[in-house]
Design a protein around this motif. Structure first.
Motif, PDB file in Angstrom:
ATOM      1  N   MET A 103       5.063   0.342  -5.717  1.00 14.73           N
ATOM      2  CA  MET A 103       5.537  -1.022  -6.005  1.00 14.73           C
ATOM      3  C   MET A 103       5.019  -2.008  -4.965  1.00 14.73           C
ATOM      4  O   MET A 103       4.620  -3.132  -5.293  1.00 14.73           O
ATOM      5  CB  MET A 103       7.070  -1.024  -6.033  1.00 14.73           C
ATOM      6  CG  MET A 103       7.667  -0.271  -7.214  1.00 14.73           C
ATOM      7  SD  MET A 103       9.485  -0.282  -7.200  1.00 14.73           S
ATOM      8  CE  MET A 103       9.777  -2.032  -7.376  1.00 14.73           C
ATOM      9  N   ARG A 104       5.037  -1.579  -3.692  1.00 13.40           N
ATOM     10  CA  ARG A 104       4.522  -2.461  -2.658  1.00 13.40           C
ATOM     11  C   ARG A 104       3.032  -2.738  -2.865  1.00 13.40           C
ATOM     12  O   ARG A 104       2.563  -3.862  -2.724  1.00 13.40           O
ATOM     13  CB  ARG A 104       4.775  -1.836  -1.274  1.00 13.40           C
ATOM     14  CG  ARG A 104       4.344  -2.743  -0.124  1.00 13.40           C
ATOM     15  CD  ARG A 104       4.823  -2.209   1.229  1.00 13.40           C
ATOM     16  NE  ARG A 104       4.366  -0.861   1.483  1.00 13.40           N
ATOM     17  CZ  ARG A 104       5.115   0.229   1.417  1.00 13.40           C
ATOM     18  NH1 ARG A 104       6.408   0.127   1.080  1.00 13.40           N
ATOM     19  NH2 ARG A 104       4.623   1.436   1.664  1.00 13.40           N
ATOM     20  N   GLN A 105       2.300  -1.712  -3.206  1.00 16.66           N
ATOM     21  CA  GLN A 105       0.870  -1.876  -3.466  1.00 16.66           C
ATOM     22  C   GLN A 105       0.644  -2.799  -4.665  1.00 16.66           C
ATOM     23  O   GLN A 105      -0.260  -3.643  -4.674  1.00 16.66           O
ATOM     24  CB  GLN A 105       0.218  -0.514  -3.708  1.00 16.66           C
ATOM     25  CG  GLN A 105      -1.269  -0.572  -3.984  1.00 16.66           C
ATOM     26  CD  GLN A 105      -2.057  -1.010  -2.768  1.00 16.66           C
ATOM     27  OE1 GLN A 105      -1.572  -0.853  -1.646  1.00 16.66           O
ATOM     28  NE2 GLN A 105      -3.231  -1.563  -2.976  1.00 16.66           N
ATOM     29  N   ALA A 106       1.486  -2.659  -5.699  1.00 18.11           N
ATOM     30  CA  ALA A 106       1.350  -3.504  -6.891  1.00 18.11           C
ATOM     31  C   ALA A 106       1.637  -4.965  -6.556  1.00 18.11           C
ATOM     32  O   ALA A 106       0.958  -5.880  -7.042  1.00 18.11           O
ATOM     33  CB  ALA A 106       2.290  -3.007  -7.985  1.00 18.11           C
ATOM     34  N   ARG A 107       2.683  -5.174  -5.702  1.00 14.44           N
ATOM     35  CA  ARG A 107       2.990  -6.548  -5.320  1.00 14.44           C
ATOM     36  C   ARG A 107       1.841  -7.187  -4.548  1.00 14.44           C
ATOM     37  O   ARG A 107       1.480  -8.347  -4.778  1.00 14.44           O
ATOM     38  CB  ARG A 107       4.278  -6.571  -4.472  1.00 14.44           C
ATOM     39  CG  ARG A 107       5.543  -6.378  -5.283  1.00 14.44           C
ATOM     40  CD  ARG A 107       6.762  -6.778  -4.470  1.00 14.44           C
ATOM     41  NE  ARG A 107       6.899  -5.985  -3.246  1.00 14.44           N
ATOM     42  CZ  ARG A 107       7.569  -4.850  -3.152  1.00 14.44           C
ATOM     43  NH1 ARG A 107       8.168  -4.337  -4.222  1.00 14.44           N
ATOM     44  NH2 ARG A 107       7.654  -4.222  -2.009  1.00 14.44           N
ATOM     45  N   VAL A 108       1.265  -6.452  -3.641  1.00 13.47           N
ATOM     46  CA  VAL A 108       0.122  -6.977  -2.886  1.00 13.47           C
ATOM     47  C   VAL A 108      -1.041  -7.289  -3.815  1.00 13.47           C
ATOM     48  O   VAL A 108      -1.705  -8.331  -3.712  1.00 13.47           O
ATOM     49  CB  VAL A 108      -0.293  -5.980  -1.793  1.00 13.47           C
ATOM     50  CG1 VAL A 108      -1.591  -6.417  -1.131  1.00 13.47           C
ATOM     51  CG2 VAL A 108       0.813  -5.833  -0.757  1.00 13.47           C
TER      52      VAL A 108
END
Length: 432
Positions: free
Chosen positions: A53-58
């Protein structure tokens, strides 16, 4: 010590403290490893999901930034294209206005020449001081990086003449980036661009200069028109005050008014054409009045010469008796140039009894002038003369006691006092 009893058999073991501590540590480490492994297996999915999820947000934030930057680049490019098109249209408008000004100046030139011929050039700047802009569109446009504008809008002085104002050689370049926009630097940081030099300000300067030139042309026409009418009115008033029977009447100039209407191009064009027509009419009226006034013999036939005998009753210089002197005598040594006091036609040129060598000029309206005792002639009968034209030289021919000029003015064939017209000429001379 550890004791183990099994039936009748009893065993005992002695465990040293360090061995016990080592075994305890091993058991604790194994237990801790087991707990950690168990916790990791339980929480692994949550950690992986959080990382994803963090990677997707970035990634989404980066993609949004890229899209925003693309939109901003498109907007800046559109603004630059619009600026370029606006400047090109502005330059085309300036070139059109410059051509119109040059055409107006060419139309105005003959009238200014006529005004100078009438002595009105001192009222306003002469035509060679009329500002005529010399602009040209910019060079051919090239690529959009940087955005091309006008490479040169004027490469020569804008005005000519002694009192001309020059803009010099203005080089206008379109801004590479519109002032006030933003751009993204490295690492995604946003910086505000410093305001770029705006060529529109220079174009506005040229536009205002052209507008001023247009207004100066209109004002020049208006001033010349008014000067022509004022000159004509003053000429008529001076002529009437001198007793000359002129038929022209002054034109009233003081009564003016009307609502205020701002100028636009159509109004300037109409005003220029109307002004030209009015100026031409004023010059025609002035020329007509001058012709009417100068038809009277008001100029001095021998300027600067002293009068030795006046008009009217006098003692005859030869017989010594009272007699009527039909003219006035000027002291003039033989050979002094005699000039026509007004335009007219020579009706006599030759010997005529006591007049000696004489010239008689018909000025129309029943007025004639006679010049007697001349030594030689410069005109002949039937010839048309202009004011101030040489008609001969003074002398001592005919019934004369010495070199002089006998000058007569006749109205309807009857001798009248020439001083009336000479004084009128002195009074009117400043208005001619």
């Amino acid at each position: 010590m550890i004791v183990i009893a099994q039936g009748d058999r009893i065993r005992h073991f002695s465990i040293r403290p360090w061995v016990a501590a080592l075994c305890g540590a091993a058991v604790f480490a194994g237990l801790a490893g087991y707990l950690i492994a168990t916790g990791y297996l339980i929480m692994r999915d949550d950690l992986i999901n959080a990382a994803v999820m963090r990677q997707a947000r970035v990634q989404h934030a980066y993609e949004d930034r890229i899209a925003a930057l693309r939109a901003q680049v498109d907007r800046i490019t559109s603004h630059r294209l619009l600026d370029q098109q606006f400047m090109e249209s502005k330059i085309a408008e300036l070139a059109t206005r410059q051509s119109a000004l040059a055409a107006r100046a060419g139309t105005l030139e003959p009238l200014l020449e006529r005004a100078r011929d009438k002595g009105l050039s001192g009222q306003v700047a002469p035509v060679d001081e009329l500002p005529i802009p010399a602009l040209r569109p910019g060079a051919d446009q090239a690529s959009l990086d940087p955005v091309p504008g006008v490479t040169a809008i004027a490469d020569n002085p804008l005005f000519r003449g002694a009192n001309a104002i020059s803009l010099g050689a203005h080089a206008f370049a379109a801004p590479a980036r519109p002032a006030g926009t933003t751009t993204v630097a490295a690492h995604g940081k946003t910086d505000r661009l410093a305001p770029a030099a705006d060529p529109l300000a220079a174009l506005d300067t040229v536009t205002s200069t052209l507008e001023r030139v247009e207004l100066e042309q209109l004002e020049q026409i208006d001033v010349l028109t008014r000067a022509a009418y004022l000159r004509r009115n003053a000429l008529i008033e001076a002529a009437k005050a001198s007793g000359l029977p002129v038929r022209s009447e002054p034109v009233p100039l003081e009564a003016v008014g009307g609502p205020f209407v701002p100028l636009d191009e159509a109004a300037i064009d109409e005003g220029f054409e109307a002004g030209l027509a009015e100026l031409s009419e004023a010059l025609d009226a002035l020329e007509q009045t001058r012709g009417e006034v100068t038809a009277f013999p008001i100029a001095h036939p021998v300027p600067g010469r002293q009068i030795t005998s006046g008009f009217g009753k006098r003692r005859d210089p030869i017989l010594g008796r009272s007699a009527f002197h039909a003219g006035i005598d000027f002291r003039a040594p033989t050979g002094t140039t005699i000039r026509a006091p007004a335009a007219g036609k020579v009706v006599k040129a030759g010997r005529s009894g006591g007049y000696g060598i004489m010239v008689e000029i018909d000025h129309g309206n029943g007025l004639t002038t006679r010049f007697a005792h001349m030594s030689r002639l410069a005109v002949k009968a039937g010839q048309t003369v202009e004011p101030g034209q040489k008609i001969g030289a003074s002398g001592n021919t005919g019934r004369s006691t010495g070199p002089h000029l006998h000058y007569e003015v006749r109205a309807g064939g009857k001798a009248v006092n020439p001083m009336r017209y000479l004084k009128a000429g002195t009074r009117i001379g400043n208005h001619l």
